[in-house]
Design an enzyme around this catalytic site. Structure first.
Site, mmCIF file in Angstrom:
data_model
loop_
_atom_site.group_PDB
_atom_site.id
_atom_site.type_symbol
_atom_site.label_atom_id
_atom_site.label_comp_id
_atom_site.label_asym_id
_atom_site.label_seq_id
_atom_site.Cartn_x
_atom_site.Cartn_y
_atom_site.Cartn_z
ATOM 1 N N HIS A 133 37.966 -15.967 43.372
ATOM 2 C CA HIS A 133 37.407 -14.665 42.642
ATOM 3 C C HIS A 133 36.611 -14.037 43.825
ATOM 4 C CE1 HIS A 133 35.304 -11.735 40.554
ATOM 5 N NE2 HIS A 133 33.998 -12.315 40.599
ATOM 6 N N ALA A 145 19.282 -14.744 30.301
ATOM 7 C CA ALA A 145 18.000 -13.414 30.441
ATOM 8 C C ALA A 145 18.702 -12.506 31.371
ATOM 9 C CB ALA A 145 16.657 -13.968 30.930
ATOM 10 N N ASN A 188 23.978 -22.963 45.094
ATOM 11 C CA ASN A 188 24.736 -23.260 44.190
ATOM 12 C C ASN A 188 25.297 -24.639 43.789
ATOM 13 O OD1 ASN A 188 24.609 -20.573 42.537
ATOM 14 N ND2 ASN A 188 25.070 -19.666 44.338
ATOM 15 N N GLY A 191 29.354 -17.695 37.289
ATOM 16 C CA GLY A 191 28.475 -17.307 38.230
ATOM 17 C C GLY A 191 29.181 -17.610 39.578
ATOM 18 N N ASP A 214 39.110 -9.597 37.151
ATOM 19 C CA ASP A 214 39.960 -8.932 38.048
ATOM 20 C C ASP A 214 41.483 -8.882 37.474
ATOM 21 O OD1 ASP A 214 38.100 -9.729 40.243
ATOM 22 O OD2 ASP A 214 38.547 -11.840 39.461
#
Ligand SMILES: NC(=O)c1ccc[n+]([C@@H]2O[C@H](COP(=O)([O-])OP(=O)(O)OC[C@H]3O[C@@H](n4cnc5c(N)ncnc54)[C@H](O)[C@@H]3O)[C@@H](O)[C@H]2O)c1
Length: 334
Positions: free
Chosen positions: A187, A13, A105, A130, A159
């Protein structure tokens, strides 16, 4: 036409998914001959938003899209998957410390890793987007011991594309004329965008990027900082994080896994560091240059590393080791 493949997008979403789902569903990633079942996972409060996303996907009237399944249940989402694109994660809230964010996470990616282990095909390809993407990917892999570690990768292609594009803009060529840039490491802002081995086509002739740009101080200074800080610059300007470019990069990454990299070209991808020849510690999910064939990646070996690169590669490895230590501690308690 072949049998449909089952592709999961989490965070379905959210804003990246909004661009990504259309590209996948119209055949940009798995080809124009490959039918799909798209599985959309998000958290319970987002289910009504997902209803709207489903309506829009239906309204696109796409011939390859056989079915769309929206769910907030992992047992449904991870079942029989061929590909899992894990975009959803816990965003950093104001005042939240890095460790707290990592902990939240770890909880998500431990649970999703376990669900992959239990429900997905053992051949499933898992791409983590994520953030913190590298460590979330490591957590998911560690929580899915029956799926080969090599099937897990995290996105550093955005990147990579940013680096390519900065060189192209500087030289007045197109991004396609630039190849073999490398993103090493995390990242995050410690990533090392490296163009020592990159090539560019200028007036029909392929030359090294250093030779073409003729400005070492820019390549070793502002170029690196611009790429490292690009995500923050987009947020500052747009008041939202990169979404269109992130979705495009996910498509590039997954398409290369599916169809392989072009001859003579390599791409950047966060993968398990085991067995690399660059002195990066084992068991880190670190971005390396890779080539892909038959849905299997291999490190690009033997690139000479100068002192400037060495220092930057080690710095980002150090950050990843610290993240990993914290994550491993949380994995056992989450
Ligand atoms: N690796 C990269 O290059 C890269 C680039 C851009 C963004 N990102 C990251 O991608 C993520 C998504 O970005 P976005 O802009 O789409 O964010 P967003 O906030 O618009 O959407 C995220 C969605 O994930 C959902 N979500 C949260 N927890 C979930 C869970 N446990 N299971 C399923 N869904 C869950 C949210 O409800 C939300 O709908 C962020 O973490 C962002 O930092 C990574």
């Amino acid at each position: 036409m072949s049998e449909p493949i089952r592709v999961l997008v989490t965070g379905a979403a959210g804003q990246i998914a909004y661009s990504l789902l259309y590209s996948i569903a119209k055949g940009d990633v798995f080809g124009k001959e490959q039918p799909l079942v798209l599985v959309l996972l998000d958290i319970t409060p987002m289910m009504t938003v997902l209803d709207g996303v489903i309506m829009e996907l239906q309204d696109c009237a796409l011939p390859l899209l056989k079915e769309v399944i929206a769910t907030d249940k992992e047992a449904v989402a991870f079942k029989d998957l061929d590909v899992a694109i894990l975009v959803g994660s816990m965003p950093r809230k104001e005042g939240m410390e890095r460790k707290e964010l990592l902990k939240a996470n770890v909880k998500i990616f431990k649970s999703q890793g376990a669900a992959l282990d239990k429900y997905a095909k053992k051949t499933v390809k898992v791409v983590v987007v994520g953030n913190p993407a590298n460590t979330n990917c490591l957590t998911a892999s560690k929580s899915a011991p029956s799926i080969p570690k090599e099937n897990f990768s995290c996105l550093t292609r955005l990147d990579h594309n940013r680096a390519k594009s900065q060189i192209a803009l500087r030289l007045g060529v197109t991004a396609n004329d630039v190849k073999n840039v490398i993103i090493w490491g995390n990242h995050s802002s410690t990533q090392y965008p490296d163009v020592t081995h990159a090539k560019v086509k200028v007036q029909g002739k392929e030359v090294g990027v250093y030779e073409a740009v003729k400005d070492d101080s820019w390549l070793k200074g502002d170029f690196i900082t611009v790429v490292q800080q690009r995500g923050a610059s987009v947020i500052k300007a747009r008041k939202l994080s990169s979404a269109m470019s992130a979705a495009k990069a996910i498509c590039d990454h997954v398409r290369d896994i599916w169809f392989g990299t072009p001859e003579g070209e390599f791409v950047s991808m966060g993968v398990i560091s085991d067995g690399n020849s660059y002195g990066i510690p084992e068991e880190l999910l670190y971005s390396f240059p890779v080539v892909i064939k038959d849905k299997t990646w291999k490190f690009v070996e033997g690139l000479p590393i100068n002192d400037f690169s060495r220092e930057k590669m080690d710095l980002t490895a150090k950050e990843l080791m610290e993240e990993k230590e914290t994550a491993v501690e949380f994995i056992s308690s989450a």
